[in-house]
Design an enzyme around this catalytic site. Structure first.
Site: not given
Ligand code: T1G
Length: 709
Positions: A110, A130
């Site tokens: 976004e 999401e």
């Molecule tokens: N927020 C907070 N922490 C996050 C995070 C996030 N979005 N994404 C990853 N982490 C943390 C995760 O918990 C882990 O922590 C570390 O980063 C490494 O992640 C406004 C409302 C990006 C593909 O859904 O899909 O945006 O265990 O182990 O395998 O409209 O993380 O090390 O303490 O998964 O290399 C939308 C979610 C949010 C993406 C990387 N975004 N993340 O994968 O590492 S809602 C998502 C992922 C939003 C808007 C809306 C994956 C990754 P720790 P990891 P990875």
């Protein structure tokens, strides 16, 4: 500038760099830092354009998911969200080029779409995942994405939540260019090239929004697909509604519709469950008494013993991860059959487009069929996958002990038998561990890693890390009969049988649990796995059954009739050539007769009772498992049930579901069954205690470690 967002310059081009490791989430301070940087870019006359990018391994991977809990618990107000920032970027009088690498997901995409242009590294991905968190894009994603990529692609990406690669993003107009080589250099060059040209505002690009006549079938198909593939989930349908609003309303009004739908989803039980699962899948990798710096044993070659269904599937799992495999079977025809099944599985993966022929050819090269233990001294790990009988397993482990080099990991794929007893057949119990794959091993994500009393920390840490390399969700469990998953599945399927013996129809039991969200009803599941599997285990453990305790009899009777399930064309149901389940009057009549002979009063049973009897049987056993330390945390049990047993993710898992219902209500309902059904329904002590204290399973962390079990 905050250290979360830096502003530098390359002559007349400003560079805004977001630096919020590990994934540049838009957590507190990041949007503010970006806004401040854009303000300075706007005011600085020496700056003609700007590039915005992420430091480290990725562009912005989304909003900070940890913040949602604070909003839904009322700790922090949601406020205006990211919309004002994105509008500020879009209205910047100087072109803003977004430079994407890694994963521009959710709020990251976004943010990127509020820029005037987007360039990306060839291996970048973009997406709106999401819905996998039970929410929808909440910062204009459902309004800008159709304007860049067209309605069909936007509704697919927002409703299904799967990312797309950079090349596809370029084809659909989400990216303007792919940058080979250094991304920043390429982005700066791109920025200079667009100087003086119109800087398009995404919100004003309406050409791709189509007409109602064109869009109606797209939305109808998307809704039908969501109802089938994302059964019971509310977010996908909300996402479709939001994208539809983009095609019917001016941008600002469309954003208002999106905002309301986002809030409805964010405050739903489903979103809380999905977020619990997101962090839970990462939490289970952390074992309290296994430090992060525990040395890992390199595993570059593996021997699998037993070329049956499980052995063959396990061999594929390792080969798919690029690990060399010896596949051993003592019986040449069995070994040939095993290799034939592997080749068939791979060729169907090529047909389905899951793997390329080249990938499959390379993987097959990694699997070497052998008849003996000769080369076992060269492997780093052996995985036993022979028939589920203790005597045979101990013989195999004796061979492994003699044949494998010192330091090799000796793993058993047993689904219920004691790892400690298996380890006693070796002189190295510290090297022995359980790696319980779920059938089909090359498909199911769950891997229960069973810790024996003597399993070393290095062996445990290695298997936990290896599970991620194998594409599995590895969950460490203690050593008891059935470990976690199967131990809980026993009472679940027991209750399903009791319900039928008490008068519920076969299809009513399966339908009730299917409507609850289970991938398949408990009786149909038995037919799929094979009723004879449980039958054999019950016969092996019959001597342990407490005299006088009610036991189900229906499936034993079906097995005595040779009705093992799908594998014999008939079990609870009969199956046509396409394995479609058909109610069988013979079974219905037999059940009535058997129940009458057993003197079981027949009654009408509601779907609510069916669900409570089966699901709370899971919860009650899960509470015992938790208290015994067989599972490290309640979320470990949840992750096991989501990835191995078809429990609906939008309910978070059996323990999370119980917390959502409320442990007082759960305890009272189980006590009611205890009064009606007897000692099998004795409420678990931990459940009673937590209910009494007003606590949840999610809050519970037992003191003792797993080896205490
Ligand atoms: N927020 C907070 N922490 C996050 C995070 C996030 N979005 N994404 C990853 N982490 C943390 C995760 O918990 C882990 O922590 C570390 O980063 C490494 O992640 C406004 C409302 C990006 C593909 O859904 O899909 O945006 O265990 O182990 O395998 O409209 O993380 O090390 O303490 O998964 O290399 C939308 C979610 C949010 C993406 C990387 N975004 N993340 O994968 O590492 S809602 C998502 C992922 C939003 C808007 C809306 C994956 C990754 P720790 P990891 P990875």
């Amino acid at each position: 500038m905050s250290d979360l967002v830096q502003l530098t310059k390359d002559q007349d081009v400003a560079i805004i760099t977001i630096n919020n490791p590990p994934v540049n989430a838009l957590g507190p301070g990041v949007p503010e830092g970006i806004s401040q940087a854009v303000k300075e870019v706007t005011q600085d006359e020496s700056v003609k354009a700007a590039v915005l990018m992420g430091a480290g391994r990725t562009f912005v991977a989304g909003a900070d998911i940890k913040e949602f809990g604070k909003i839904t618990s009322g700790k922090t107000a949601r406020g205006a969200g990211l919309l004002p920032l994105l509008r500020q970027i879009e209205d910047c009088p100087k072109p803003v080029v977004m430079a994407i690498h890694g994963t521009a997901f959710g709020g990251g995409l976004e943010l990127a779409m509020s820029g005037h242009h987007r360039v990306g590294a060839p291996d970048a991905q973009v997406g709106q995942p999401e819905v996998k968190l039970g929410i929808i894009p909440g910062a204009g994603g459902t309004q800008r994405l159709p304007r860049l990529a067209g309605v069909a692609k936007a509704v697919e990406m927002c409703a299904q939540g799967n990312p797309i690669p950079a090349r596809e993003a370029l084809d659909y107009g989400i990216l303007d260019r792919l940058i080979e080589g250094d991304l920043l250099t390429g982005a700066i060059a791109f920025a200079r090239a667009v100087l003086g040209k119109p800087a398009p505002k995404t919100r004003e690009r309406n050409q791709k929004l189509g007409t109602p006549e064109q869009n109606a079938p797209i939305f109808a198909a998307a809704r039908e697909l969501a109802r089938q593939k994302q059964r019971g989930m509310i977010a996908p349908l909300a996402a479709i509604d939001a994208v539809e609003a983009a095609t019917r309303l001016p941008f600002d009004e469309g954003c208002e519709v999106e905002r309301k739908l986002f809030n409805d989803c964010l405050f739903s039980d489903q979103s809380k469950a999905f977020i619990h699962v997101f962090f839970g899948e990462r939490e289970v990798a952390k074992i309290p008494d296994i430090p992060k710096e525990t040395p890992i044993i390199p595993v570059n070659s593996v021997a699998v013993v037993g070329a049956g269904t499980m052995g063959g599937g396990i061999a594929m799992v390792f080969a798919n991860a690029g690990i060399r495999v010896l596949l051993k079977d003592a019986d040449p025809p069995a070994l040939d059959r095993g290799m034939e099944v592997i080749r068939k599985n791979y060729s169907s993966s090529v047909r389905r487009g899951r793997f390329t022929q080249q990938f499959v050819d390379e993987r097959l090269q990694l699997i070497k069929p052998v008849l003996g233990y000769d080369d076992f001294d060269k492997v780093d790990m052996a995985v036993e996958a022979v028939f589920e009988g203790m005597q045979l397993k101990k013989e195999v482990f004796g061979q492994l002990d003699r044949g494998c080099r010192p330091g090799a990991i000796l793993a058993s794929n047993t689904s219920t038998l004691s790892i400690d007893e298996i380890a006693s057949a070796t002189a190295r119990p510290e090297a022995v561990i359980g790696t319980h794959f779920f059938s089909p091993a090359n498909v199911m994500r769950l891997l229960e890693i069973v810790r024996g009393k003597a399993s070393s920390k290095a062996v445990i840490a290695t298997c936990m890390q290896l599970s991620k390399k194998l594409g599995k969700v590895g969950v460490l469990v203690g050593n008891c009969r059935g470990f976690v998953g199967n131990r809980m599945f026993g009472p679940y399927r027991r209750e399903a049988q009791f319900l039928v013996e008490e008068g519920a129809s076969i299809e009513a039991v399966d339908q009730a649990l299917y409507d609850f969200g289970m991938a398949m009803g408990p009786l149909a599941t038995g037919d799929l796995a094979g009723l004879d599997v449980g039958w054999r285990i019950r016969k092996e453990f019959r001597h342990l059954e407490k005299p006088g305790t009610r036991q189900p009899f229906a499936e034993d009777r079906l097995c005595e009739m040779g009705r093992y399930g799908q594998k014999t064309g008939a079990g609870w149901y009969k199956y046509d050539e396409n394995r479609r389940a058909i109610l069988d009057p013979e079974v219905v009549d037999s059940l009535r007769k058997w129940s009458a002979e057993a003197g079981i009063p027949q009654r009408k049973i509601s779907p609510e009772e069916i669900v409570d009897r089966c699901i709370l049987a899971l919860v009650n056993e899960g509470a015992r498992i938790l208290e015994e330390g067989i599972a490290v945390r309640a979320v470990d049990i949840d992750i096991i049930y989501l990835n191995g047993y078809g429990f609906p993710a939008y309910r978070g898992g059996p323990m999370w579901y119980a917390d959502t219902v409320g442990l007082n209500k759960v305890r009272d309902r189980i006590s009611e069954f205890h009064r009606q059904q007897g000692e099998l329904w004795e409420p678990a002590p931990l459940l009673k205690r937590l209910a009494q204290e007003g606590k949840t399973f999610a809050e519970y962390h037992q003191s003792q470690d797993l080896t205490a079990a």
